[in-house]
Enzyme design. Structure first.
Site, short mmCIF file in Angstrom:
data_model
loop_
_atom_site.label_atom_id
_atom_site.label_comp_id
_atom_site.label_asym_id
_atom_site.label_seq_id
_atom_site.Cartn_x
_atom_site.Cartn_y
_atom_site.Cartn_z
N MET A 31 0.83 -1.20 0.00
CA MET A 31 0.00 0.00 0.00
C MET A 31 0.87 1.26 0.00
O MET A 31 0.40 2.36 0.26
CB MET A 31 -0.95 0.00 1.20
N LEU A 34 6.86 3.04 1.35
CA LEU A 34 7.73 1.88 1.53
C LEU A 34 8.81 2.14 2.56
O LEU A 34 9.28 3.26 2.76
CB LEU A 34 8.36 1.50 0.19
N HIS A 38 9.29 -3.53 3.49
CA HIS A 38 8.83 -3.80 2.13
C HIS A 38 9.98 -4.22 1.23
O HIS A 38 9.86 -5.13 0.40
CB HIS A 38 8.17 -2.55 1.52
N GLN A 62 -10.44 -2.66 2.43
CA GLN A 62 -9.95 -3.24 3.68
C GLN A 62 -9.95 -2.23 4.83
O GLN A 62 -9.46 -2.53 5.92
CB GLN A 62 -8.57 -3.86 3.50
N SER A 197 6.76 -0.33 10.13
CA SER A 197 5.40 -0.16 9.65
C SER A 197 5.26 1.24 9.07
O SER A 197 5.85 2.20 9.57
CB SER A 197 4.40 -0.33 10.80
N ARG A 199 2.75 3.02 9.35
CA ARG A 199 2.05 3.84 10.34
C ARG A 199 2.97 4.35 11.45
O ARG A 199 2.56 5.21 12.23
CB ARG A 199 0.89 3.04 10.95
#
Length: 306
Positions: A31, A34, A38, A62, A197, A199
Site C-alpha cells: 500500500m 515503503l 517492504h 480493507q 510499519s 504507520r
C-alpha cells in the site's frame, strides 16, 4: 537503477507481463510509503526471479469508514527513492492503479449497496483482526485475488508482520487452485525490536522509543514458554504487565495465543505444536498529544515447537 516505469492500467501491465515470455515473475503487493520491511520482500523477489513487479495501491475495501484511509501515508516519490536506494537489482515496474481501475463496478463502504465481485476466505479470517475489523480480510482477499489475476506471478511475497493475512492468502491460493507460490519473509525490525510499519510515521520520537516494549514483552513471554510455562493466561499477563508498566496510556486491544495452522484460540500451548502470539495495541501519537490521536499497532511472534 534506471527509471522505474509506473503503470496505472490493467491493460498496460498485462502487456508488460506478456513481454516477459513466461520467465519467472515475482510480485510484491504493497500500500506504499515503503520502508526496509517492504524492500526485504522486493529483494527476495529480485533474488528469486527474472522479473519483479511492485504494486502500490491503498485498498479502500480493507478499511472501515472510521479508519485512516484518507490519512494513510502516500508519497510515490518517497517510494521510488526507497526502491532505488535499497533494492539490490532491477524492479521492472510499479503498478499504481486507481480505485476506479481496480473496482470497475464502483466502491462504497455501505455493504448493502456494494456492487461487483468480492472474495471471502472463511475460517481463518474470523478470529483476531477479523473480530476487530469484520470487513478487513474480505477486502484483502478481494484485492489480492484481483492483483494475482492481473500480474499472474510465479512467486508472491508477504511479510510475517501481517501473519494472519499470510495465512488467509495461503488458504486463498490453495482453495482457488491458483498457480502461485506464496513466500513469507520474516518481520524486519529496528535495532530495538520495533516492527517496521508505514504507520510508525504517525508516532513521535518518545513514543517510537517506548513502543519497543511490544517486542520485548513478547520475548519475555516466549522466554517463559521456553522454560516450561504453557498456560496462556499466565503468558498473557507477562505481556500485558510489561506493556502497561512502560506506558499506562498504551491501550491493549488484544493479546492472543492461537494455533499456528487454523488460528483457533488456545488456553494451553501444546509444546509439540507451538503457537502464534499476536497483539494489537493503541498507542498515543505523542505523550504530549492534545487531541488524543492514537495509532493501532500490530505485531506477532511464533512460539516454535519444543
Amino acid at each position: 537503477m534506471s527509471k522505474i516505469p509506473i503503470i496505472t492500467t490493467v491493460k498496460e501491465l498485462r502487456s508488460l507481463v506478456k513481454s516477459f515470455n513466461h520467465e519467472s515473475l515475482g510480485f510484491v503487493p504493497t500500500m506504499g510509503y515503503l520502508h526496509e520491511g517492504h524492500l526485504s520482500l522486493v529483494n527476495e523477489s529480485i533474488k528469486d526471479n527474472k522479473h519483479t513487479i511492485i504494486s502500490i495501491f491503498v485498498n479502500p475495501s480493507q478499511f472501515s469508514p472510521n479508519e485512516d484511509l484518507d490519512t494513510y501515508p502516500r508519497d510515490i516519490n518517497h517510494d521510488i527513492e526507497i526502491i532505488k536506494k535499497l533494492a539490490i537489482g532491477k524492479v521492472d515496474a510499479i503498478f499504481k492503479p486507481s480505485v476506479e481501475e481496480m473496482y470497475p463496478s464502483g466502491f462504497t463502504f455501505d455493504i448493502n449497496n456494494q456492487k461487483g465481485s468480492f472474495v471471502e476466505v472463511l475460517g481463518v479470517s474470523k478470529p483476531l483482526e477479523g473480530l476487530k475489523r469484520p470487513t478487513f480480510f474480505k477486502g484483502v482477499a478481494t484485492v489480492v485475488t484481483k492483483l494475482f489475476n492481473i500480474v499472474m506471478p510465479t512467486n508472491a511475497y508477504f511479510g510475517q508482520k501481517d501473519i494472519q493475512q499470510t495465512i488467509v492468502i495461503k488458504n486463498l491460493v490453495e482453495d482457488l487452485f491458483l498457480n502461485i507460490n506464496i513466500k513469507i519473509v520474516p518481520t524486519i525490525r529496528n535495532e530495538n525490536g520495533l516492527a517496521l510499519s508505514s504507520r510508525n510515521k504517525y508516532l513521535s520520537d518518545d513514543i517510537l522509543n517506548e513502543v519497543t516494549c511490544l517486542y520485548k514483552s513478547m520475548k519475555l513471554s516466549n522466554d517463559s514458554y521456553l522454560n516450561g510455562e504453557f498456560n496462556v493466561e499466565k503468558l498473557t499477563e507477562i505481556v500485558s504487565n510489561y506493556i502497561t508498566k512502560i506506558n499506562n496510556k498504551f491501550k491493549i486491544d488484544y493479546i492472543s495465543f492461537n494455533d499456528p495452522k487454523d488460528l483457533s484460540y488456545l488456553t494451553n500451548i501444546d509444546p509439540k505444536i507451538g503457537c502464534i502470539l499476536s497483539m494489537a495495541v493503541y498507542v498515543p501519537n505523542s505523550n504530549n498529544e492534545i487531541n488524543n490521536e492514537t495509532t493501532r499497532l500490530i505485531d506477532n511472534m511464533i512460539f516454535k515447537p519444543l
